[in-house]
Design an enzyme around this catalytic site. Structure first.
Site, PDB file in Angstrom:
ATOM      1  N   GLU A 228       0.816  -1.264   0.099  1.00 54.99           N
ATOM      2  CA  GLU A 228       0.005   0.063  -0.042  1.00 54.99           C
ATOM      3  C   GLU A 228       0.664   1.296  -0.013  1.00 54.99           C
ATOM      4  OE1 GLU A 228      -3.013  -0.290  -0.941  1.00 54.99           O
ATOM      5  OE2 GLU A 228      -3.410  -2.329  -0.546  1.00 54.99           O
ATOM      6  N   TRP A 239      -0.822  -5.495 -13.238  1.00 64.83           N
ATOM      7  CA  TRP A 239      -1.433  -6.461 -14.118  1.00 64.83           C
ATOM      8  C   TRP A 239      -2.756  -5.642 -14.750  1.00 64.83           C
ATOM      9  CZ3 TRP A 239      -1.534  -6.963  -8.887  1.00 64.83           C
ATOM     10  CH2 TRP A 239      -2.566  -6.406  -7.973  1.00 64.83           C
TER      11      TRP A 239
END
Length: 239
Positions: A228, A239
């Site tokens: 994060e 992706w």
């Protein structure tokens, strides 16, 4: 501090951690804009606070004495807001917080014990030394009528919001406790974030909601927080 360190070689560190959070990370480009559309009144109420934060930061920069570090190390002060309820859900010890921060620093700098075994060779070969360190804050923010005070960099707040609702504005947890994001990285810990291990605000959003929210149980492992914080530094999913 607001001019964040955006070093692309850091992305190789993040790759080894992506699989862990692939389906449990709530961070994506446009996240904040979507939230503002869903909860316009909430964010409208923060406009004055954002303006005051910007003014405070400008005044601070006018008076700050700048010194160059002999090490050249970039230090980012961190405040961890531990949100827990009366049953102890979401609670975490000081030692566990420090453990997670230590892992964050090791991962950020490519020094994690499993870096070479968990990172594809093509990326591991590009590992660099970022010379960045996240440190728990040692002083509280300065306010109008009070000087900074010594702190552990850990704030504890009892609230049922440690279990965030399945539907609703998750950023409301940030209103429980907040330090000036121009000067600190805010990390909020919650016992339950439905369907997620964590989420982060990408750079250049509203300062009063800037920071990272992580599930307490995964924060303790030192993995999700690195993922994060990567988003907080403006790195996207690959992706």
């Amino acid at each position: 501090m607001r001019k964040r360190i955006l070093l692309l070689i850091f992305s190789s560190v993040l790759l080894s951690l992506i699989a862990f959070s692939q389906e449990k990370c709530g961070s994506y480009k446009g996240y904040l804009q979507d939230e503002i559309k869903k909860y316009p009144e909430f964010y409208k109420n923060l406009e004055q606070q954002n303006a005051e934060l910007e003014k405070t930061n400008k005044d601070f920069l006018k008076n700050i004495v700048r010194e160059k570090s002999t090490e050249g190390k970039k230090i980012i002060p961190v405040v961890v807001h531990v949100i827990y309820n009366e049953n102890g859900e979401g609670a975490i010890t000081d030692a566990e917080v420090q453990y997670a921060i230590d892992h964050l620093n090791a991962n950020i700098n490519g020094q994690a014990y499993n870096f070479l075994t968990g990172t594809p060779d093509v990326f591991a070969a590009s590992r660099g030394e970022l010379n960045v360190e996240f440190r728990l804050a040692k002083l509280t923010p300065k306010c109008d009528n009070c000087p900074p005070r010594p702190t552990t960099g850990i704030v504890r707040v009892q609230s049922e919001l440690t279990n965030l609702p399945p539907e609703g504005n998750n950023n409301i947890i940030k209103t429980l406790s907040y330090w000036n994001s121009y000067q600190y990285l805010n990390i909020w810990l919650a016992a339950d974030i439905p369907g997620l291990n964590g989420y982060a605000q990408f750079p250049w959003g509203t300062m009063s909601t800037d920071g990272v929210v992580v599930r307490t149980s995964t924060f303790k492992q030192g993995k999700t927080i690195t993922h994060e914080v990567g988003h907080w530094l403006d790195l996207s999913h690959t992706w």
